[in-house]
Design a protein around this motif. Sequence first.
Motif, PDB file in Angstrom:
ATOM      1  N   PRO A 316       0.790  -1.230   0.000  1.00  0.00           N
ATOM      2  CA  PRO A 316       0.000   0.000   0.000  1.00  0.00           C
ATOM      3  C   PRO A 316       0.820   1.277   0.000  1.00  0.00           C
ATOM      4  CG  PRO A 316      -0.062  -1.068   2.153  1.00  0.00           C
ATOM      5  CD  PRO A 316       0.579  -2.031   1.215  1.00  0.00           C
ATOM      6  N   GLY A 317       2.033   1.237   0.542  1.00  0.00           N
ATOM      7  CA  GLY A 317       2.868   2.429   0.573  1.00  0.00           C
ATOM      8  C   GLY A 317       4.062   2.365  -0.341  1.00  0.00           C
ATOM      9  N   LEU A 318       4.062   1.401  -1.254  1.00  0.00           N
ATOM     10  CA  LEU A 318       5.230   1.175  -2.101  1.00  0.00           C
ATOM     11  C   LEU A 318       5.429   2.344  -3.060  1.00  0.00           C
ATOM     12  CD1 LEU A 318       7.360  -1.071  -2.564  1.00  0.00           C
ATOM     13  CD2 LEU A 318       5.897  -1.918  -4.421  1.00  0.00           C
ATOM     14  N   ALA A 319       6.621   2.940  -3.003  1.00  0.00           N
ATOM     15  CA  ALA A 319       6.969   4.032  -3.917  1.00  0.00           C
ATOM     16  C   ALA A 319       7.948   3.581  -4.987  1.00  0.00           C
ATOM     17  CB  ALA A 319       7.563   5.204  -3.132  1.00  0.00           C
ATOM     18  N   SER A 320       8.907   2.726  -4.620  1.00  0.00           N
ATOM     19  CA  SER A 320       9.898   2.193  -5.560  1.00  0.00           C
ATOM     20  C   SER A 320      10.072   0.706  -5.283  1.00  0.00           C
ATOM     21  CB  SER A 320      11.243   2.905  -5.400  1.00  0.00           C
ATOM     22  OG  SER A 320      11.124   4.286  -5.641  1.00  0.00           O
ATOM     23  N   ALA A 321      10.071  -0.089  -6.335  1.00  0.00           N
ATOM     24  CA  ALA A 321      10.264  -1.521  -6.132  1.00  0.00           C
ATOM     25  C   ALA A 321      11.687  -1.833  -5.680  1.00  0.00           C
ATOM     26  CB  ALA A 321       9.925  -2.288  -7.411  1.00  0.00           C
ATOM     27  N   ALA A 322      12.690  -1.185  -6.295  1.00  0.00           N
ATOM     28  CA  ALA A 322      14.089  -1.462  -5.949  1.00  0.00           C
ATOM     29  C   ALA A 322      14.891  -0.173  -5.990  1.00  0.00           C
ATOM     30  CB  ALA A 322      14.689  -2.496  -6.894  1.00  0.00           C
ATOM     31  N   VAL A 323      15.864  -0.070  -5.093  1.00  0.00           N
ATOM     32  CA  VAL A 323      16.710   1.119  -4.987  1.00  0.00           C
ATOM     33  C   VAL A 323      18.162   0.662  -4.904  1.00  0.00           C
ATOM     34  CG1 VAL A 323      17.298   3.126  -3.599  1.00  0.00           C
ATOM     35  CG2 VAL A 323      14.899   2.441  -3.831  1.00  0.00           C
ATOM     36  N   VAL A 342       3.825   2.919  -9.303  1.00  0.00           N
ATOM     37  CA  VAL A 342       5.019   2.667  -8.493  1.00  0.00           C
ATOM     38  C   VAL A 342       6.240   2.746  -9.396  1.00  0.00           C
ATOM     39  CG1 VAL A 342       6.263   0.948  -7.125  1.00  0.00           C
ATOM     40  CG2 VAL A 342       3.797   1.247  -6.805  1.00  0.00           C
ATOM     41  N   ARG A 343       7.251   3.484  -8.962  1.00  0.00           N
ATOM     42  CA  ARG A 343       8.498   3.582  -9.713  1.00  0.00           C
ATOM     43  C   ARG A 343       9.193   2.226  -9.683  1.00  0.00           C
ATOM     44  NH1 ARG A 343      10.553   6.887  -6.637  1.00  0.00           N
ATOM     45  NH2 ARG A 343       9.894   8.830  -7.653  1.00  0.00           N
ATOM     46  N   PRO A 344       9.515   1.657 -10.824  1.00  0.00           N
ATOM     47  CA  PRO A 344      10.156   0.329 -10.811  1.00  0.00           C
ATOM     48  C   PRO A 344      11.492   0.314 -10.090  1.00  0.00           C
ATOM     49  CG  PRO A 344       9.254   0.786 -12.975  1.00  0.00           C
ATOM     50  CD  PRO A 344       9.175   2.069 -12.206  1.00  0.00           C
ATOM     51  N   VAL A 345      12.378   1.282 -10.411  1.00  0.00           N
ATOM     52  CA  VAL A 345      13.728   1.213  -9.861  1.00  0.00           C
ATOM     53  C   VAL A 345      14.321   2.610  -9.768  1.00  0.00           C
ATOM     54  CG1 VAL A 345      14.767   0.823 -12.156  1.00  0.00           C
ATOM     55  CG2 VAL A 345      15.973   0.042 -10.099  1.00  0.00           C
ATOM     56  N   GLU A 346      15.117   2.823  -8.737  1.00  0.00           N
ATOM     57  CA  GLU A 346      15.920   4.038  -8.572  1.00  0.00           C
ATOM     58  C   GLU A 346      17.391   3.631  -8.549  1.00  0.00           C
ATOM     59  OE1 GLU A 346      14.964   6.894  -5.455  1.00  0.00           O
ATOM     60  OE2 GLU A 346      13.099   5.781  -5.110  1.00  0.00           O
ATOM     61  N   VAL A 347      18.195   4.331  -9.330  1.00  0.00           N
ATOM     62  CA  VAL A 347      19.633   4.062  -9.373  1.00  0.00           C
ATOM     63  C   VAL A 347      20.346   5.399  -9.233  1.00  0.00           C
ATOM     64  CG1 VAL A 347      21.513   3.007 -10.664  1.00  0.00           C
ATOM     65  CG2 VAL A 347      19.178   2.142 -10.953  1.00  0.00           C
ATOM     66  N   SER A 350      26.191   7.035  -8.500  1.00  0.00           N
ATOM     67  CA  SER A 350      27.350   6.196  -8.179  1.00  0.00           C
ATOM     68  C   SER A 350      27.112   4.730  -8.489  1.00  0.00           C
ATOM     69  CB  SER A 350      27.697   6.351  -6.697  1.00  0.00           C
ATOM     70  OG  SER A 350      26.696   5.776  -5.870  1.00  0.00           O
ATOM     71  N   SER A 351      25.854   4.355  -8.791  1.00  0.00           N
ATOM     72  CA  SER A 351      25.518   2.943  -9.022  1.00  0.00           C
ATOM     73  C   SER A 351      25.161   2.636 -10.466  1.00  0.00           C
ATOM     74  CB  SER A 351      24.336   2.555  -8.123  1.00  0.00           C
ATOM     75  OG  SER A 351      24.618   2.793  -6.764  1.00  0.00           O
ATOM     76  N   ARG A 352      25.282   3.621 -11.368  1.00  0.00           N
ATOM     77  CA  ARG A 352      24.846   3.410 -12.741  1.00  0.00           C
ATOM     78  C   ARG A 352      25.787   2.569 -13.582  1.00  0.00           C
ATOM     79  NH1 ARG A 352      22.921   9.660 -13.448  1.00  0.00           N
ATOM     80  NH2 ARG A 352      21.004   9.462 -12.197  1.00  0.00           N
ATOM     81  N   ASP A 353      27.031   2.485 -13.203  1.00  0.00           N
ATOM     82  CA  ASP A 353      27.990   1.725 -13.998  1.00  0.00           C
ATOM     83  C   ASP A 353      27.575   0.261 -14.061  1.00  0.00           C
ATOM     84  OD1 ASP A 353      30.226   1.054 -15.463  1.00  0.00           O
ATOM     85  OD2 ASP A 353      31.529   0.865 -13.701  1.00  0.00           O
ATOM     86  N   GLY A 354      27.329  -0.239 -15.257  1.00  0.00           N
ATOM     87  CA  GLY A 354      26.998  -1.629 -15.461  1.00  0.00           C
ATOM     88  C   GLY A 354      25.566  -2.006 -15.180  1.00  0.00           C
ATOM     89  N   PHE A 355      24.735  -1.027 -14.814  1.00  0.00           N
ATOM     90  CA  PHE A 355      23.343  -1.343 -14.525  1.00  0.00           C
ATOM     91  C   PHE A 355      22.586  -1.687 -15.804  1.00  0.00           C
ATOM     92  CE2 PHE A 355      18.862  -0.224 -14.148  1.00  0.00           C
ATOM     93  CZ  PHE A 355      18.513  -0.965 -13.032  1.00  0.00           C
ATOM     94  N   THR A 356      21.707  -2.711 -15.727  1.00  0.00           N
ATOM     95  CA  THR A 356      20.878  -3.077 -16.869  1.00  0.00           C
ATOM     96  C   THR A 356      19.419  -3.197 -16.428  1.00  0.00           C
ATOM     97  OG1 THR A 356      21.204  -5.450 -16.515  1.00  0.00           O
ATOM     98  CG2 THR A 356      22.739  -4.331 -18.012  1.00  0.00           C
ATOM     99  N   GLY A 357      18.525  -2.897 -17.350  1.00  0.00           N
ATOM    100  CA  GLY A 357      17.108  -3.069 -17.050  1.00  0.00           C
ATOM    101  C   GLY A 357      16.324  -1.805 -17.283  1.00  0.00           C
ATOM    102  N   GLN A 358      15.097  -1.812 -16.800  1.00  0.00           N
ATOM    103  CA  GLN A 358      14.163  -0.721 -17.034  1.00  0.00           C
ATOM    104  C   GLN A 358      14.451   0.466 -16.132  1.00  0.00           C
ATOM    105  OE1 GLN A 358      11.226  -3.921 -15.420  1.00  0.00           O
ATOM    106  NE2 GLN A 358      10.079  -2.034 -15.489  1.00  0.00           N
TER     107      GLN A 358
END
Length: 358
Positions: A316-323, A342-347, A350-358
């Motif tokens: 009910p309070g979910l704002a981002s699935a993964a951070v 709901v925002r799927p993911v926050e990156v 400093s964590s963007r290097d090599g990140f894959t996905g939506q």
Amino acid sequence: MRRPRWCSAVGIPLALAVLLTACTQTEDPPAPTPSQPQASGSSEVPADCTTTATSSDAVTQALATAQAGTRICVTGSGLADADLGVGTSGAPDRPVTLVGEGSTPVRSITVTADHVVVEGFAAVGGDGIALAGTGLTVRGNQVERAELDGISCEDLCESAVIEDNTVVGADGSGILVMGDGAVVQRNSVSGSVRREASDADGIRFFGNGVQIRENRVFDIKATGYPPGTEPHTDCFQTFDNSRPPTVDVVIADNVCQNVDAQCLIATADEAGEQGDVGRSRGIEFTGNTCEIQGAQAVLARFFPDVVVVGNTFAGPGLASAAVFRESSTGGSFEGNTVPDGVRPVEVDASSRDGFTGQ
């Protein structure tokens, strides 16, 4: 007297002792009150027992003479409220097995040996089932209202198997495993509370190559505590403060429901502060169902290579699935089911290097 326990920030190793005396229970703040378990299994002793024991003294004697492959079956009411200790090792292909079929509930079971199996017991109101050793198996037990973690395996616990157990109302974590090659599967964990513990969680894990599969963790709440003392309740948690690194873990096909904070929290703040990001790394979080009350379901901080694939998120309070934060590079977020709005993911940057996905 309660044994010292690990805390979330500063670790104090679990001092395991071989105990075979009944202890007086300590009054604690209210905890979930599940039904009193009945004697596990039938009243008939299995035919494949090497020996049977109907009292604490009989267990002591049987363990004193046990050889690799010995199967000790505990039955009857003579062990009510006992604290059992196992210090006799078996062999990799012939463990010493302690079977609780037909016995009344004990308070706790402590194992300080290698290649031991504990199965079919009910443990109520004591220190739960505490393990230290190599090649230990805990199977088909019921642990209620433990004054420590429900089932704990730390202090150089290698290749443990914790499966098909039910843990209710533990003080701290329902299951805590620390050691390489552990398997935690098909357990039910609910109602963890914070009394003397530092927090209240479902399953905590530390070490290399841990597998956490097909467990159900549910009904762990932060309500009912004095203001400022509420636990941060999570289904699955690892951190590296005074702990060994956590590397190459699989968390798959679990169900997390009605837990007030997060489904998975993986942090390595100590490594981040020491400039050693990557000391803990690598979690495959796949096929899980996360129905939580928090604003985020998965958090990685200073923890590279966290792969979040094929999960279902709700709350009910979910704002981002993964951070992903603080140099949690190499992450992935793909094929997950996320509610509308709901925002799927926050990156973070400093964590963007090599990140894959939506």
